[in-house]
Design an enzyme around this catalytic site. Structure first.
Site, PDB file in Angstrom:
ATOM      1  N   ASN A 128       0.847  -1.189   0.000  1.00 63.24           N
ATOM      2  CA  ASN A 128       0.000   0.000   0.000  1.00 63.24           C
ATOM      3  C   ASN A 128       0.881   1.238   0.000  1.00 63.24           C
ATOM      4  O   ASN A 128       2.033   1.199   0.452  1.00 63.24           O
ATOM      5  CB  ASN A 128      -0.908   0.031   1.232  1.00 63.24           C
ATOM      6  N   GLU A 191      -1.277   0.971  -6.053  1.00 66.50           N
ATOM      7  CA  GLU A 191      -0.744   2.336  -6.068  1.00 66.50           C
ATOM      8  C   GLU A 191       0.530   2.453  -6.903  1.00 66.50           C
ATOM      9  O   GLU A 191       0.693   3.397  -7.687  1.00 66.50           O
ATOM     10  CB  GLU A 191      -0.465   2.810  -4.642  1.00 66.50           C
ATOM     11  N   ASP A 237      -6.407  21.080   8.860  1.00 64.51           N
ATOM     12  CA  ASP A 237      -6.683  20.185   7.743  1.00 64.51           C
ATOM     13  C   ASP A 237      -7.289  20.949   6.572  1.00 64.51           C
ATOM     14  O   ASP A 237      -7.253  22.179   6.535  1.00 64.51           O
ATOM     15  CB  ASP A 237      -7.556  19.006   8.190  1.00 64.51           C
TER      16      ASP A 237
END
Length: 413
Positions: A128, A191, A237
């Site tokens: 991942n 990915e 964020d």
């Protein structure tokens, strides 16, 4: 990454910062004021770069396509690039995070944060790659925000259930398309293959001592995620507001590898690069989903919507209900999407004034607005309820079929 920076230099899109610049607030503040790539030659004595992918023009340049073709091009990807084994990663030294110009972005931040680090993991044959913000604890440890249910967290749970740590390698300063791939929801373990496809079909990777494979990068930090937790946050964020403080897992680094005079890559929280990397990977997903229900032309997650919460979808209607079907498809494709507007082909979705015009002249509030309550939304949205649910709104801002002549704007031939 160096090749991409040079390409941007040739296009006049890099601003060289020769004077000394601080990693505490100063560099982030400078990055907030421009969409150009900022190349710092003295970032607390190191080299660094910000705004690497701050707009769609840069992403299109990295892909070698026209900006207008960006979403359609990405929607055609098949995640089948070739990942080439280039051997072992050599020449590492004991990890020492004090050697890197990790930034503190805002006065309310809990500390210095890695914001561009891609966490590569490998466990039981499954790989991942994803970006996680990481707050520096000391010279060898960080605490990482691992979103529950995402792949890194799932692999960690599997490792911990067997009494083991999860081996990881964090890269800083990769090619921007590798970073883009790591920000994209792809089929499990794809990915690296997606990154290979994006960069032209092939991507060399090297194996760290702990078995994790990484592509070329300025900096590689090798280590493990354990059961140990620490306080993470506050941190700004995507919405520009502070994310809640949480107990999160610690990554302990055992080794680091650096290119000669490495270039550190920092992403400004809630800045344009952050918004593009959060939102743009979902546009092709929405494009494909809407394409299943009607003729889709383009998709945009807007900068004003934090690059993540607001979308505009351009379609060509084939039946009168197509716009509402497109709304539902968009919400299904991107579950964090909060508000979406569907427009006709004559509306420029990159022009907020044109989109507002469509809302003003083609929307009846009693028939063209869909409100869906009690649905899962983004955990980053301050309006969410305690159980994580929220309200989604879809706006059909398209012309009524059969009455198009009443809506079309005058134009010169």
């Amino acid at each position: 990454m160096r090749n991409f920076i040079e390409l941007m230099r040739q296009q006049g899109r890099v601003e060289e910062i020769e004077s000394p610049c601080s990693t505490v607030y100063e560099a982030p503040r400078m990055a907030s004021r421009t969409d150009k790539i900022l190349f710092f030659h003295d970032l607390d004595g190191r080299r660094g770069v910000m705004n690497l992918l701050s707009d769609r023009r840069s992403l299109a340049a990295a892909l070698g396509v026209e900006e207008r073709d960006l979403v359609g091009h990405l929607a055609g990807m098949t995640y089948n690039g070739r990942v080439v084994d280039a051997g072992r990663l050599e020449g590492g030294i004991p990890a020492d995070l004090s050697r890197l110009p990790v930034m503190k972005h805002f006065p309310g931040d809990a500390g210095r944060y890695f914001t561009s680090g891609i966490v590569f993991s490998r466990y039981d044959g499954v790989e991942n790659a994803s970006i996680h913000r990481m707050m520096v604890l000391d010279d060898g440890r960080v605490v990482a925000r691992l979103v529950e249910g995402r792949h890194t967290h799932t692999l960690l749970k599997e490792a911990l259930a067997r009494g083991e740590k999860l081996p990881v390698a964090v890269t800083v300063g990769t090619h921007p398309l590798v970073t883009f791939a790591a920000c994209t929801r792809v089929p499990e373990g794809k990915e690296l293959a997606y990154a290979a496809e994006l960069v032209g079909g092939e991507l060399p990777v090297r194996e760290c001592e702990n078995g994790v494979r990484v592509p070329d990068a300025e900096i590689v930090l090798e280590g493990y995620i354990s059961a140990e937790k620490a306080t993470e946050g506050p941190f700004v964020d995507i919405t520009g507001t502070y994310d809640p403080v949480r107990q999160q897992h610690v990554i302990e680094f055992t080794k680091m590898y650096c290119r000669e005079d490495p270039i550190y890559h920092g992403i400004l929280p809630a800045g344009d690069e952050h918004k593009l990397l959060m939102g743009a990977p979902y546009e092709p997903k929405i494009y494909r989903a809407v394409g299943e229900v009607t003729t889709v032309r383009d998709v945009l997650l807007t900068k004003g919507g934090a690059g993540y919460l607001h979308g505009v979808v351009q379609i060509r209607k084939n039946t009168q209900g197509d716009a509402k079907n497109a709304i539902m498809a968009a919400f299904a494709a991107h579950t964090s999407l909060k508000h979406v507007v569907v427009v006709d082909e004559d509306i420029d979705i990159h022009d907020p004034h044109d989109v507002e015009y469509a809302i003003a002249t083609r929307v009846r509030g009693d028939t063209d607005i869909m409100v869906v309550t009690g649905v899962r939304g983004s955990s980053l949205d301050p309006t969410r309820l305690g159980d994580g649910t929220n309200v989604k709104v879809g706006v059909d801002a398209t012309m009524v079929m059969g009455r198009e002549d009443e809506f079309r704007r005058a134009e010169w031939v």
